[in-house]
Design an enzyme around this catalytic site. Sequence first.
Site, PDB file in Angstrom:
ATOM      1  N   LYS A  11       0.837  -1.207   0.000  1.00 55.01           N
ATOM      2  CA  LYS A  11       0.000   0.000   0.000  1.00 55.01           C
ATOM      3  C   LYS A  11       0.874   1.260   0.000  1.00 55.01           C
ATOM      4  O   LYS A  11       0.629   2.215  -0.749  1.00 55.01           O
ATOM      5  CB  LYS A  11      -0.932  -0.019   1.215  1.00 55.01           C
ATOM      6  CG  LYS A  11      -1.679   1.274   1.470  1.00 55.01           C
ATOM      7  CD  LYS A  11      -2.568   1.646   0.288  1.00 55.01           C
ATOM      8  CE  LYS A  11      -3.003   3.081   0.339  1.00 55.01           C
ATOM      9  NZ  LYS A  11      -4.278   3.307   0.916  1.00 55.01           N
ATOM     10  N   CYS A  26      -3.335  10.711   2.014  1.00 52.42           N
ATOM     11  CA  CYS A  26      -2.665   9.454   1.650  1.00 52.42           C
ATOM     12  C   CYS A  26      -1.334   9.702   0.959  1.00 52.42           C
ATOM     13  O   CYS A  26      -0.282   9.385   1.491  1.00 52.42           O
ATOM     14  CB  CYS A  26      -3.556   8.653   0.706  1.00 52.42           C
ATOM     15  SG  CYS A  26      -5.248   8.586   1.250  1.00 52.42           S
TER      16      CYS A  26
END
Length: 423
Positions: A209, A263
């Site tokens: 991720k 993010c």
Amino acid sequence: MNKKICIVGLGYIGLPTAAVLADKGFLVHGVDVNEVAINLINNGEVHIYEPDLEKVVKKVVTAGKLSADIEPIKADVYILAVPTPFKENHKPDLAYVESATKSIIPYIEPGNLIILESTSPIGTTEKIVELILNERTDLSIDENSSSQIYVSHCPERVLPGKILKELIENDRIVGGINKMSTQKTAEFYESFVDGKVLQTTAKTAELSKLTENSYRDVNIAFANELSMICDDLDIDVWELIKLANHHPRVNILQPGPGVGGHCIAVDPWFIVDAAPERAQLIYTARNVNDTKPQFVIEKVEEAISNIINPTIACLGLSFKANIDDLRESPAVEIVSKVASLTKNMVYVSEPHINELPLDLQKLNIKLSSTEDALRHADVVLLLVEHDYFKLIDSISLENKVVIDTKGIFQINNKGIEITSKAK
Ligand code: SAJ
């Protein structure tokens, strides 16, 4: 489908996940510390904007499939979807993951599955296990023990603005702390995801991720660096990228005012923190993207230096197009600094919000309609490529200095004369 799911964190990831699972037939209990959000959700309303989300929430709450509370309950599956920000020194801040874990510890029973969806530094899934087993000596992660619990990381990968679609369609990566955890978690996601469910270890899932978001950050940094080089050389970066992208193996992303959101502007730091000596490129890309807002501010300074008593209009505040999310938005940072460049009111148009964030309310900034902002402005600073702004006609920009950080006015080829650019 008669499984009970408890989701801790009802934000941009947790709430859509809760809604989708409830819509698939699971009985879902959502948990959040925000009581306002809880009351709204229990009324079938939402506290965040995401296309179609309210519709689904209303449907599942009415059907009795989703409810929200400040306390967890006993469930079969626990999903942790809380923020993982960084501290001032760019080190990961795991306080929310820790408190979310602690909140479910009293409710966990043998056979339960605990899934961390929050984007997390390497080793976080193992830390969760440690936290649980420290307090619950009656539980175990030993395979085939009668008190076994299953713990995995399954990072969320959905794009704000397309969350409901991507929750179902995207491939998922599932990494358990052992094989049985991985398998149980994969079975769970396979029951509602159309994409592939790929199995690995917890650590690899964590790094995958972080890698995806760092890959994007590095590529955006390349575009942003090009935009600043082009500005020095007086070359149109949008045309340059368009031309270069005609090469079959070149696909350059788009420059902008900087990289925002919770993010991409955050996750690469977790890799830098884990491997500071090695992560040279990732570190540099982060810094390139972080310097872009200052470059834009300097373009505004340059533009107003030639105007007596200038009025500035800023278009867009969110961290990217067509959403209301202002978190880590470079536009917010730029607008607050732009306000300090003038004594006049700065007109800000952000069609997705009704109220300025508190920090901006204290400054010489007025939230106004696009039309109003343009009417007053000598300098127009485009910060977000909202579809709405693409409808602006060239007449309303006539005789103004336009600083277009997303290249939308040129893309539309409306013949606007741009006298200064921060590409
Ligand atoms: N941006 C550019 N130029 C581009 C693309 C984006 O300047 O060509 C900027 C945007 O304006 C924004 C920032 O980058 O400020 C991030 O936007 P984004 O659309 O690239 O990504 P996010 O933050 O909305 O979502 C990302 C996604 N990750 C990847 O695409 C690898 C999403 O799939 C993740 O689930 C999400 O991060 C997350 O939650 O981690």
